[in-house]
Design a protein around this motif. Sequence first.
Motif, PDB file in Angstrom:
ATOM      1  N   GLY A  47       0.788  -1.219   0.000  1.00  0.00           N
ATOM      2  CA  GLY A  47       0.000   0.000   0.000  1.00  0.00           C
ATOM      3  C   GLY A  47       0.823   1.273   0.000  1.00  0.00           C
ATOM      4  O   GLY A  47       0.342   2.328   0.422  1.00  0.00           O
ATOM      5  N   LYS A  48       2.056   1.209  -0.513  1.00  0.00           N
ATOM      6  CA  LYS A  48       2.939   2.368  -0.497  1.00  0.00           C
ATOM      7  C   LYS A  48       3.392   2.727  -1.906  1.00  0.00           C
ATOM      8  O   LYS A  48       3.267   1.939  -2.839  1.00  0.00           O
ATOM      9  CB  LYS A  48       4.163   2.089   0.383  1.00  0.00           C
ATOM     10  CG  LYS A  48       3.835   1.821   1.844  1.00  0.00           C
ATOM     11  CD  LYS A  48       5.100   1.540   2.659  1.00  0.00           C
ATOM     12  CE  LYS A  48       4.773   1.263   4.112  1.00  0.00           C
ATOM     13  NZ  LYS A  48       5.999   0.960   4.902  1.00  0.00           N
ATOM     14  N   ASN A  49       3.913   3.946  -2.044  1.00  0.00           N
ATOM     15  CA  ASN A  49       4.467   4.408  -3.322  1.00  0.00           C
ATOM     16  C   ASN A  49       5.972   4.214  -3.339  1.00  0.00           C
ATOM     17  O   ASN A  49       6.677   4.711  -2.464  1.00  0.00           O
ATOM     18  CB  ASN A  49       4.151   5.892  -3.547  1.00  0.00           C
ATOM     19  CG  ASN A  49       2.684   6.148  -3.827  1.00  0.00           C
ATOM     20  OD1 ASN A  49       2.021   6.856  -3.096  1.00  0.00           O
ATOM     21  ND2 ASN A  49       2.170   5.567  -4.897  1.00  0.00           N
ATOM     22  N   GLU A  50       6.461   3.476  -4.332  1.00  0.00           N
ATOM     23  CA  GLU A  50       7.894   3.289  -4.522  1.00  0.00           C
ATOM     24  C   GLU A  50       8.379   3.945  -5.811  1.00  0.00           C
ATOM     25  O   GLU A  50       9.566   3.915  -6.111  1.00  0.00           O
ATOM     26  CB  GLU A  50       8.233   1.793  -4.544  1.00  0.00           C
ATOM     27  CG  GLU A  50       7.981   1.059  -3.234  1.00  0.00           C
ATOM     28  CD  GLU A  50       8.870   1.517  -2.099  1.00  0.00           C
ATOM     29  OE1 GLU A  50       9.894   2.175  -2.395  1.00  0.00           O
ATOM     30  OE2 GLU A  50       8.552   1.237  -0.936  1.00  0.00           O
ATOM     31  N   GLY A 175      -6.853  -4.785   5.030  1.00  0.00           N
ATOM     32  CA  GLY A 175      -6.055  -3.628   4.650  1.00  0.00           C
ATOM     33  C   GLY A 175      -4.802  -3.490   5.482  1.00  0.00           C
ATOM     34  O   GLY A 175      -4.413  -4.415   6.199  1.00  0.00           O
ATOM     35  N   PHE A 176      -4.163  -2.311   5.394  1.00  0.00           N
ATOM     36  CA  PHE A 176      -2.893  -2.047   6.054  1.00  0.00           C
ATOM     37  C   PHE A 176      -3.059  -0.913   7.063  1.00  0.00           C
ATOM     38  O   PHE A 176      -3.562   0.166   6.724  1.00  0.00           O
ATOM     39  CB  PHE A 176      -1.824  -1.680   5.026  1.00  0.00           C
ATOM     40  CG  PHE A 176      -1.611  -2.738   3.981  1.00  0.00           C
ATOM     41  CD1 PHE A 176      -0.710  -3.775   4.202  1.00  0.00           C
ATOM     42  CD2 PHE A 176      -2.328  -2.722   2.795  1.00  0.00           C
ATOM     43  CE1 PHE A 176      -0.524  -4.765   3.249  1.00  0.00           C
ATOM     44  CE2 PHE A 176      -2.140  -3.703   1.835  1.00  0.00           C
ATOM     45  CZ  PHE A 176      -1.243  -4.731   2.063  1.00  0.00           C
ATOM     46  N   VAL A 177      -2.634  -1.157   8.297  1.00  0.00           N
ATOM     47  CA  VAL A 177      -2.797  -0.188   9.372  1.00  0.00           C
ATOM     48  C   VAL A 177      -2.035   1.092   9.056  1.00  0.00           C
ATOM     49  O   VAL A 177      -0.865   1.065   8.676  1.00  0.00           O
ATOM     50  CB  VAL A 177      -2.297  -0.776  10.714  1.00  0.00           C
ATOM     51  CG1 VAL A 177      -2.333   0.294  11.807  1.00  0.00           C
ATOM     52  CG2 VAL A 177      -3.148  -1.976  11.120  1.00  0.00           C
ATOM     53  N   ALA A 188     -11.832   3.818  20.830  1.00  0.00           N
ATOM     54  CA  ALA A 188     -10.606   3.438  20.125  1.00  0.00           C
ATOM     55  C   ALA A 188     -10.889   3.411  18.625  1.00  0.00           C
ATOM     56  O   ALA A 188     -11.906   2.876  18.184  1.00  0.00           O
ATOM     57  CB  ALA A 188     -10.130   2.068  20.601  1.00  0.00           C
ATOM     58  N   ILE A 189      -9.978   3.994  17.844  1.00  0.00           N
ATOM     59  CA  ILE A 189     -10.165   4.105  16.399  1.00  0.00           C
ATOM     60  C   ILE A 189      -8.957   3.519  15.674  1.00  0.00           C
ATOM     61  O   ILE A 189      -7.811   3.813  16.029  1.00  0.00           O
ATOM     62  CB  ILE A 189     -10.367   5.571  15.972  1.00  0.00           C
ATOM     63  CG1 ILE A 189     -11.654   6.129  16.581  1.00  0.00           C
ATOM     64  CG2 ILE A 189     -10.402   5.694  14.453  1.00  0.00           C
ATOM     65  CD1 ILE A 189     -11.852   7.606  16.312  1.00  0.00           C
ATOM     66  N   LEU A 190      -9.230   2.707  14.675  1.00  0.00           N
ATOM     67  CA  LEU A 190      -8.183   2.170  13.805  1.00  0.00           C
ATOM     68  C   LEU A 190      -8.405   2.723  12.409  1.00  0.00           C
ATOM     69  O   LEU A 190      -9.489   2.590  11.845  1.00  0.00           O
ATOM     70  CB  LEU A 190      -8.234   0.635  13.764  1.00  0.00           C
ATOM     71  CG  LEU A 190      -7.219  -0.030  12.826  1.00  0.00           C
ATOM     72  CD1 LEU A 190      -5.811   0.136  13.376  1.00  0.00           C
ATOM     73  CD2 LEU A 190      -7.541  -1.505  12.621  1.00  0.00           C
ATOM     74  N   ARG A 191      -7.375   3.348  11.863  1.00  0.00           N
ATOM     75  CA  ARG A 191      -7.435   3.811  10.481  1.00  0.00           C
ATOM     76  C   ARG A 191      -6.534   2.899   9.650  1.00  0.00           C
ATOM     77  O   ARG A 191      -5.386   2.666  10.010  1.00  0.00           O
ATOM     78  CB  ARG A 191      -6.988   5.271  10.367  1.00  0.00           C
ATOM     79  CG  ARG A 191      -7.893   6.241  11.145  1.00  0.00           C
ATOM     80  CD  ARG A 191      -7.484   7.682  10.934  1.00  0.00           C
ATOM     81  NE  ARG A 191      -8.253   8.580  11.773  1.00  0.00           N
ATOM     82  CZ  ARG A 191      -9.450   9.069  11.453  1.00  0.00           C
ATOM     83  NH1 ARG A 191      -9.998   8.740  10.290  1.00  0.00           N
ATOM     84  NH2 ARG A 191     -10.097   9.881  12.276  1.00  0.00           N
ATOM     85  N   PHE A 192      -7.065   2.412   8.554  1.00  0.00           N
ATOM     86  CA  PHE A 192      -6.282   1.518   7.706  1.00  0.00           C
ATOM     87  C   PHE A 192      -6.681   1.722   6.255  1.00  0.00           C
ATOM     88  O   PHE A 192      -7.773   2.213   5.944  1.00  0.00           O
ATOM     89  CB  PHE A 192      -6.463   0.052   8.122  1.00  0.00           C
ATOM     90  CG  PHE A 192      -7.847  -0.504   7.905  1.00  0.00           C
ATOM     91  CD1 PHE A 192      -8.130  -1.303   6.806  1.00  0.00           C
ATOM     92  CD2 PHE A 192      -8.872  -0.243   8.816  1.00  0.00           C
ATOM     93  CE1 PHE A 192      -9.398  -1.822   6.612  1.00  0.00           C
ATOM     94  CE2 PHE A 192     -10.149  -0.754   8.622  1.00  0.00           C
ATOM     95  CZ  PHE A 192     -10.412  -1.555   7.521  1.00  0.00           C
ATOM     96  N   HIS A 193      -5.762   1.355   5.335  1.00  0.00           N
ATOM     97  CA  HIS A 193      -5.997   1.494   3.903  1.00  0.00           C
ATOM     98  C   HIS A 193      -6.497   0.165   3.344  1.00  0.00           C
ATOM     99  O   HIS A 193      -5.873  -0.881   3.558  1.00  0.00           O
ATOM    100  CB  HIS A 193      -4.723   1.915   3.178  1.00  0.00           C
ATOM    101  CG  HIS A 193      -4.267   3.307   3.532  1.00  0.00           C
ATOM    102  ND1 HIS A 193      -4.866   4.422   3.013  1.00  0.00           N
ATOM    103  CD2 HIS A 193      -3.298   3.746   4.382  1.00  0.00           C
ATOM    104  CE1 HIS A 193      -4.274   5.499   3.502  1.00  0.00           C
ATOM    105  NE2 HIS A 193      -3.333   5.121   4.331  1.00  0.00           N
ATOM    106  N   ILE A 201      -9.942   3.770   5.614  1.00  0.00           N
ATOM    107  CA  ILE A 201     -11.185   3.417   6.278  1.00  0.00           C
ATOM    108  C   ILE A 201     -11.028   3.651   7.780  1.00  0.00           C
ATOM    109  O   ILE A 201      -9.987   3.346   8.360  1.00  0.00           O
ATOM    110  CB  ILE A 201     -11.545   1.944   6.011  1.00  0.00           C
ATOM    111  CG1 ILE A 201     -11.756   1.723   4.504  1.00  0.00           C
ATOM    112  CG2 ILE A 201     -12.798   1.537   6.782  1.00  0.00           C
ATOM    113  CD1 ILE A 201     -11.941   0.266   4.132  1.00  0.00           C
ATOM    114  N   LYS A 202     -12.060   4.186   8.388  1.00  0.00           N
ATOM    115  CA  LYS A 202     -12.081   4.429   9.825  1.00  0.00           C
ATOM    116  C   LYS A 202     -12.893   3.330  10.505  1.00  0.00           C
ATOM    117  O   LYS A 202     -14.067   3.134  10.189  1.00  0.00           O
ATOM    118  CB  LYS A 202     -12.700   5.802  10.107  1.00  0.00           C
ATOM    119  CG  LYS A 202     -12.879   6.136  11.574  1.00  0.00           C
ATOM    120  CD  LYS A 202     -13.554   7.499  11.724  1.00  0.00           C
ATOM    121  CE  LYS A 202     -13.819   7.842  13.166  1.00  0.00           C
ATOM    122  NZ  LYS A 202     -14.495   9.163  13.301  1.00  0.00           N
TER     123      LYS A 202
END
Length: 284
Positions: A47-50, A175-177, A188-193, A201-202
Motif C-alpha cells: 500500500g505504499k508508493n515506490e 487492509g494495512f494499518v 478506540a479508532i483504527l485507520r487503515f488502507h 477506512i475508519k
Amino acid sequence: MANSIKITIKGSNETGIDAPTVEDFLGQVHDFLAVLQNVEKAVSEDGKNELVWRVTHAQMNSPICFEVTPFPKNPAIYIDARAAQVERVAMEGIVAIKTGDQYPPYFNKYSMAKTRAIYARVMNGLADTSFSFGPAIAPEPVIIDRNTARNVEAFYQAALATQPAPYRELGSVEGFVSKAERGDIGCAILRFHSRLDGTEIKAIAEGRAFQQLEALRLSDVWEGVRVRVYGTIWYHSLGAIKKIDATGIEVLDQSPLPNMDNIIDENFTNGVISENYLAALRSV
C-alpha cells in the motif's frame, strides 16, 4: 528503464489561440500524476508508493507534449514490473470511464474524482488531451476529446440521479494499518488502507476489538501491518465505505521478517577461521 508515458495537451482554438491556460495545463498534469500514485498504492501489496515520476522529455511546440518516466525511490529496487502494472491499470481505468464504468478495478473515489477533472477540463477549456503509454501497454494513444468528455459527464450525472441510498452490512475488510488512536469521546479508532483500492477506512472498535486495538496502540511497529477488520460496515453508497463498527481485528502478518541477528550464527564454523573452513569444504 521503465516505460515512459507521453502526454499531449492541446489548448482550445475557439479564440484562435492554440495554447492551454497555465491552470488547465498544470491541472491535467497534477491530476494524472495523482491517478498514477493512487493506483500504485491500490495494486501494491504494501500500500505504499515506490515510484517517482520525472519529466524526461518536453516539446513546447503546439501542441505541448512531454514524457514522464517512473524511477525508483530506492535505486536498489527493480521497479519495471511494478511500473508496467501501474501504467496498465491506470490506462484501463481511464478507458473504462469513457464507456461509463463508475469504478474500474483499483480506482477509488479519489482516483475517480481526479479522472473526472481531467475529462472536465477538456469539455470546459482544452481542445483535447492524449496519453500514449507505449506499445507494451497500449498500441494506440488514449485520446480525450470534447465529445468523449461530454459523454463522461453525462454518465456521471446519470449515476448521481440513480445513486443508491446508504446501507450497512455485516462483513470484513482487509487492509494495512495507518494509525491507531483514541477518539474524541474516548473510543478506540483504527485507520487503515483498504487492500482492494487503497481507500483509508475508519474503524471504531468496541468490545473485544477495543481491547485488541488498545494492544496495537502500545507500539508503532504495527504501522503498515496487514489486518482484517470484522463488524458492521456502513456504506455511503454501493461499494463506498463510510466507516466500520469493529467487533474483531485479525492480524494477518504478525511474524516480522528476520533481521541480521536472526540470520548470523557466530558458531557456524565451530571456531575455525573462515579461510580454513572454506578450504576444507572445497577439498571434500
